[in-house]
Design an enzyme around this catalytic site. Structure first.
Site, PDB file in Angstrom:
ATOM      1  N   HIS A   1       2.012   3.119   2.381  1.00  0.00           N
ATOM      2  CA  HIS A   1       3.189   3.118   3.250  1.00  0.00           C
ATOM      3  C   HIS A   1       4.316   2.314   2.626  1.00  0.00           C
ATOM      4  CE1 HIS A   1       5.414   2.159   7.128  1.00  0.00           C
ATOM      5  NE2 HIS A   1       5.299   3.471   7.162  1.00  0.00           N
ATOM      6  N   CYS A   2       3.978   1.198   2.008  1.00  0.00           N
ATOM      7  CA  CYS A   2       4.990   0.312   1.433  1.00  0.00           C
ATOM      8  C   CYS A   2       5.811   0.979   0.336  1.00  0.00           C
ATOM      9  CB  CYS A   2       4.339  -0.936   0.846  1.00  0.00           C
ATOM     10  SG  CYS A   2       3.496  -2.000   2.040  1.00  0.00           S
ATOM     11  N   VAL A   3       5.238   1.944  -0.346  1.00  0.00           N
ATOM     12  CA  VAL A   3       5.920   2.530  -1.513  1.00  0.00           C
ATOM     13  C   VAL A   3       6.444   3.934  -1.250  1.00  0.00           C
ATOM     14  CG1 VAL A   3       4.620   1.104  -3.127  1.00  0.00           C
ATOM     15  CG2 VAL A   3       3.751   3.367  -2.515  1.00  0.00           C
TER      16      VAL A   3
ATOM     17  N   GLY B   1       0.787  -1.217   0.000  1.00  0.00           N
ATOM     18  CA  GLY B   1       0.000   0.000   0.000  1.00  0.00           C
ATOM     19  C   GLY B   1       0.818   1.265   0.000  1.00  0.00           C
TER      20      GLY B   1
END
Length: 389
Positions: free
Chosen positions: A380-382, A378
């Site tokens: 946050h992950c990117v 999501g």
């Protein structure tokens, strides 16, 4: 040092259930710690909480057909959508793999996003591949890396991708740090930024399933892993949380379930009706552990909860169990919180209201179905924040 409790390619989803590989448990590959390990820096250095002021956000433009296949354009569209939204609140630097990819990213992201081609990238997961920036009381800035090894080489074990598909991401952290003028060191443990939460005030929380895993840190005890993480983050207490091994490529990153709002306050997402039982039970166990925990300052944690969606009306029924239906995987910016919406009107609205009340900042909800579904990660992950100092 304190411790708490002791047509589309199917192979690219970061959270595809391991059952899709035909095994209930996999023999996970062991990745080496990259060379050049340096001693941890002095304790005066700390990684600020994400709620503190940012200089900018770092992102990475996906351009590998080997990794994404025919889904590449859909993932790129979601990355561009998110980057343009983040850029409304703070500067964004997008790393692209060469001049052709950079040109493509500039067209998709527009003039508000700075695209550079000098830092080659394999994929879009900057939270896991990028550096952790630290500051000190004298206004200094440095950074460290967690020796990204493609989630314990799970990219190969789960999806059959060649290890070389992520070669560029294994070297992203020092290059991003150098671009920002930050001295860089490698930690003596292997992991990912999405696998650990930090409040900037002395306390960390992480799942054992990520860090105490032979695919990342073979032969290392919990106390050894903990000591290194505490030293690197400038923290004094670790709260170890239960996790889930072998059910997704990350082995249960914490940032899809529990996040710090600010020191002393955490939020946990309890699973909605679409999540498989293993994740539902794990979310409750994490909530219960945190409710009984105190932080480095001796505060009993205030644990806020929200619920995940009960339905994913835009997603095919057969793909819903694998979808990362997490509001928690938000990106914090200087002026707003950017998360997702899933089409469950009531749950979307309740999550937006709860997150806004917790942070005291506006919340933007985007449709990022391809990133959260086909990508399994999501907002946050990117993204990776670089702090002000």
């Amino acid at each position: 040092m304190k411790t708490e409790h002791d047509g589309e390619r199917p192979g690219i989803s970061r959270r595809t259930l391991l059952a899709r590989t035909g095994a209930a448990a996999a023999a996970l590959a062991v990745g080496p710690v990259l060379g050049g390990v340096q001693p941890a820096m002095a304790a005066s250095w700390r990684v600020p909480g994400e709620d503190e002021s940012h200089r900018r956000t770092w992102m990475a433009w996906p351009s590998s057909y080997t990794i994404w296949g025919n889904l590449l354009s859909k993932i790129q569209a979601d990355i561009a959508k998110l980057a343009k939204e983040v850029a409304k609140y703070e500067p964004v630097i997008m790393c692209a793999d060469g001049s052709s990819a950079a040109s493509q990213a500039r067209t998709a992201c527009g003039s508000t996003v700075t695209v550079i081609s000098s830092i080659p990238v394999s994929d879009c997961w900057m939270r896991d591949t990028g550096p952790l920036f630290r500051i000190d009381d004298a206004g200094g800035l440095d950074a460290f890396g967690l020796n990204f090894n493609a989630w314990g080489e799970n990219a190969t074990t789960f999806y059959g991708l060649p290890a070389s598909a992520y070669d560029k991401d294994r070297t992203v952290a020092p290059k991003v740090a150098a671009y920002g003028g930050a001295p860089f060191a490698k930690a003596s443990v292997v992991g990912e930024g999405g696998g650990i939460e930090y409040d900037g005030d002395g306390t960390l929380m992480a799942t054992e399933s990520c860090w105490l895993n032979g695919n990342r840190n073979p032969g290392k005890s919990r106390s050894q892993v903990e000591a290194e993480l505490l030293s690197r983050f400038g923290a004094s207490k670790m709260i170890w949380l239960p996790g889930v091994t072998g059910q997704d490529v990350t082995d249960g990153h914490i940032d899809g379930t529990a996040r710090y709002i600010r020191p002393g306050v955490v939020m946990v997402q309890l699973a909605g009706a679409v999540r498989p039982d293993v994740w539902t039970a794990n979310a409750q166990a994490i909530r219960d552990t945190l409710a009984a925990a105190t932080d480095a300052r001796g505060r009993r944690l205030q644990v806020l909860t929200i619920e995940g969606p009960d339905t994913l009306p835009r997603i095919q029924a057969g793909k819903r169990a694998e979808f990362l239906s997490s509001y928690m995987n938000w990106a914090v910016t200087n002026q707003a919180i950017i998360t997702t919406q899933f089409g469950d009107t009531a749950k979307d609205a309740a999550a937006k209201s709860a997150i806004a009340a917790a942070y005291g900042r506006p919340v933007v909800q985007l449709n990022l179905d391809n990133l959260y579904g086909n990508g399994g990660g999501g907002a946050h992950c990117v993204t990776m924040q670089e702090p002000n100092r």
